[in-house]
Design a protein around this motif. Structure first.
Motif, PDB file in Angstrom:
ATOM      1  N   PHE A  53       0.823  -1.209   0.000  1.00  0.00           N
ATOM      2  CA  PHE A  53       0.000   0.000   0.000  1.00  0.00           C
ATOM      3  C   PHE A  53       0.858   1.260   0.000  1.00  0.00           C
ATOM      4  O   PHE A  53       2.024   1.233   0.367  1.00  0.00           O
ATOM      5  N   THR A  66      -3.582   6.102  -0.609  1.00  0.00           N
ATOM      6  CA  THR A  66      -3.955   6.422  -1.985  1.00  0.00           C
ATOM      7  C   THR A  66      -4.100   5.185  -2.862  1.00  0.00           C
ATOM      8  O   THR A  66      -4.878   5.186  -3.802  1.00  0.00           O
ATOM      9  N   ARG A  67      -3.326   4.137  -2.564  1.00  0.00           N
ATOM     10  CA  ARG A  67      -3.418   2.914  -3.361  1.00  0.00           C
ATOM     11  C   ARG A  67      -3.087   1.718  -2.483  1.00  0.00           C
ATOM     12  O   ARG A  67      -2.300   1.823  -1.556  1.00  0.00           O
ATOM     13  N   LYS A  68      -3.672   0.576  -2.834  1.00  0.00           N
ATOM     14  CA  LYS A  68      -3.365  -0.659  -2.108  1.00  0.00           C
ATOM     15  C   LYS A  68      -3.571  -1.837  -3.036  1.00  0.00           C
ATOM     16  O   LYS A  68      -4.316  -1.754  -4.012  1.00  0.00           O
ATOM     17  N   TYR A  69      -2.863  -2.920  -2.713  1.00  0.00           N
ATOM     18  CA  TYR A  69      -3.077  -4.151  -3.452  1.00  0.00           C
ATOM     19  C   TYR A  69      -2.863  -5.330  -2.517  1.00  0.00           C
ATOM     20  O   TYR A  69      -1.882  -5.385  -1.782  1.00  0.00           O
ATOM     21  N   GLU A  80      -6.221   1.926   6.119  1.00  0.00           N
ATOM     22  CA  GLU A  80      -6.289   3.401   6.185  1.00  0.00           C
ATOM     23  C   GLU A  80      -5.706   3.889   7.508  1.00  0.00           C
ATOM     24  O   GLU A  80      -4.824   4.743   7.541  1.00  0.00           O
ATOM     25  N   ILE A 163       6.585   6.338  -9.689  1.00  0.00           N
ATOM     26  CA  ILE A 163       5.593   7.331  -9.261  1.00  0.00           C
ATOM     27  C   ILE A 163       6.153   8.741  -9.460  1.00  0.00           C
ATOM     28  O   ILE A 163       5.464   9.630  -9.977  1.00  0.00           O
ATOM     29  N   THR A 169       1.986   2.812 -12.768  1.00  0.00           N
ATOM     30  CA  THR A 169       2.557   1.776 -11.912  1.00  0.00           C
ATOM     31  C   THR A 169       1.503   0.728 -11.622  1.00  0.00           C
ATOM     32  O   THR A 169       0.510   1.011 -10.956  1.00  0.00           O
ATOM     33  N   ASP A 170       1.736  -0.466 -12.134  1.00  0.00           N
ATOM     34  CA  ASP A 170       0.831  -1.582 -11.925  1.00  0.00           C
ATOM     35  C   ASP A 170       1.209  -2.276 -10.613  1.00  0.00           C
ATOM     36  O   ASP A 170       2.183  -3.033 -10.570  1.00  0.00           O
ATOM     37  N   LEU A 171       0.457  -2.001  -9.558  1.00  0.00           N
ATOM     38  CA  LEU A 171       0.779  -2.591  -8.258  1.00  0.00           C
ATOM     39  C   LEU A 171       0.663  -4.111  -8.266  1.00  0.00           C
ATOM     40  O   LEU A 171       1.374  -4.787  -7.525  1.00  0.00           O
ATOM     41  N   GLU A 172      -0.205  -4.660  -9.101  1.00  0.00           N
ATOM     42  CA  GLU A 172      -0.372  -6.112  -9.130  1.00  0.00           C
ATOM     43  C   GLU A 172       0.931  -6.805  -9.531  1.00  0.00           C
ATOM     44  O   GLU A 172       1.329  -7.801  -8.926  1.00  0.00           O
TER      45      GLU A 172
END
Length: 186
Positions: A53, A66-69, A80, A163, A169-172
């Motif tokens: 994250f 802002t983003r998570k995977y 959060e 970033i 940016t592909d977090l996966e």
């Protein structure tokens, strides 16, 4: 006077006993960590229990997830809230001054029985005071050893660089790379 000498001897004995216990505990922890490094099969966990994250500084509300995977749809961890706590912890460790280069730390997050590999960096942004937006990229897993943390740091720096350069940016794909670092196949 004899009473005072007796009290001092008791205190010295107690301090030596505590010191001995602490030394034994540190040696045990050290050898357990070495065992994990030499024999990764000594710990196993579900690859779905890994979280990736990103928390960024927002001028209005402060730290913001802002983003998570993760592979888990339902999980007990409030990312959060945890993200805000970790961000504030890192700020207290590294301070408020300008971030010149990425800094990483491996933390034992005792209250959730997980370890966190955290990279703290900044994105140049002239619209924000200090002309940089602080960013924290984290990996959360049941276990992360020192050698794994070194590999994770490189992965997190790569994410941060993408970033900063505004490259999608592909977090996966990074999550899969992180899984390959952390999860040992038997």
């Amino acid at each position: 006077e004899d009473l005072l000498v007796g009290l001092i001897k008791k205190k010295i004995h107690k301090v030596r006993e505590l010191e001995s216990n602490l030394t034994k505990k540190l040696e045990l922890d050290f050898f357990q960590e070495i065992k994990k490094i030499l024999d990764p099969s000594s710990y196993n966990f579900d690859k779905a229990s890994i979280f990736l994250f990103i928390v960024e500084w927002d001028e209005t509300i402060g730290p913001k997830l802002t983003r998570k995977y993760t592979e888990k749809n339902n999980f007990d961890i409030d990312l959060e809230s945890l993200g805000v706590q970790l961000f504030q912890t890192i700020i207290s460790l590294f301070g408020q001054q300008e971030i010149i280069s990425p800094e990483a730390v491996l933390l034992n997050v005792i209250n959730i029985h997980m370890k966190a590999m955290i990279l703290f960096d900044a994105i140049p942004d002239t619209s924000i005071r200090g002309n940089q937006r602080q960013i924290m990229i984290s990996v959360l897993a049941p276990e992360i050893n020192y050698l794994e943390s070194l590999r994770l740091k490189n992965t997190l720096i790569d994410i941060s660089t993408r970033i900063k350069n505004e490259v999608p940016t592909d977090l996966e794909s990074y999550y899969i790379e992180i899984q390959s670092i952390l999860v040992k196949l038997n």
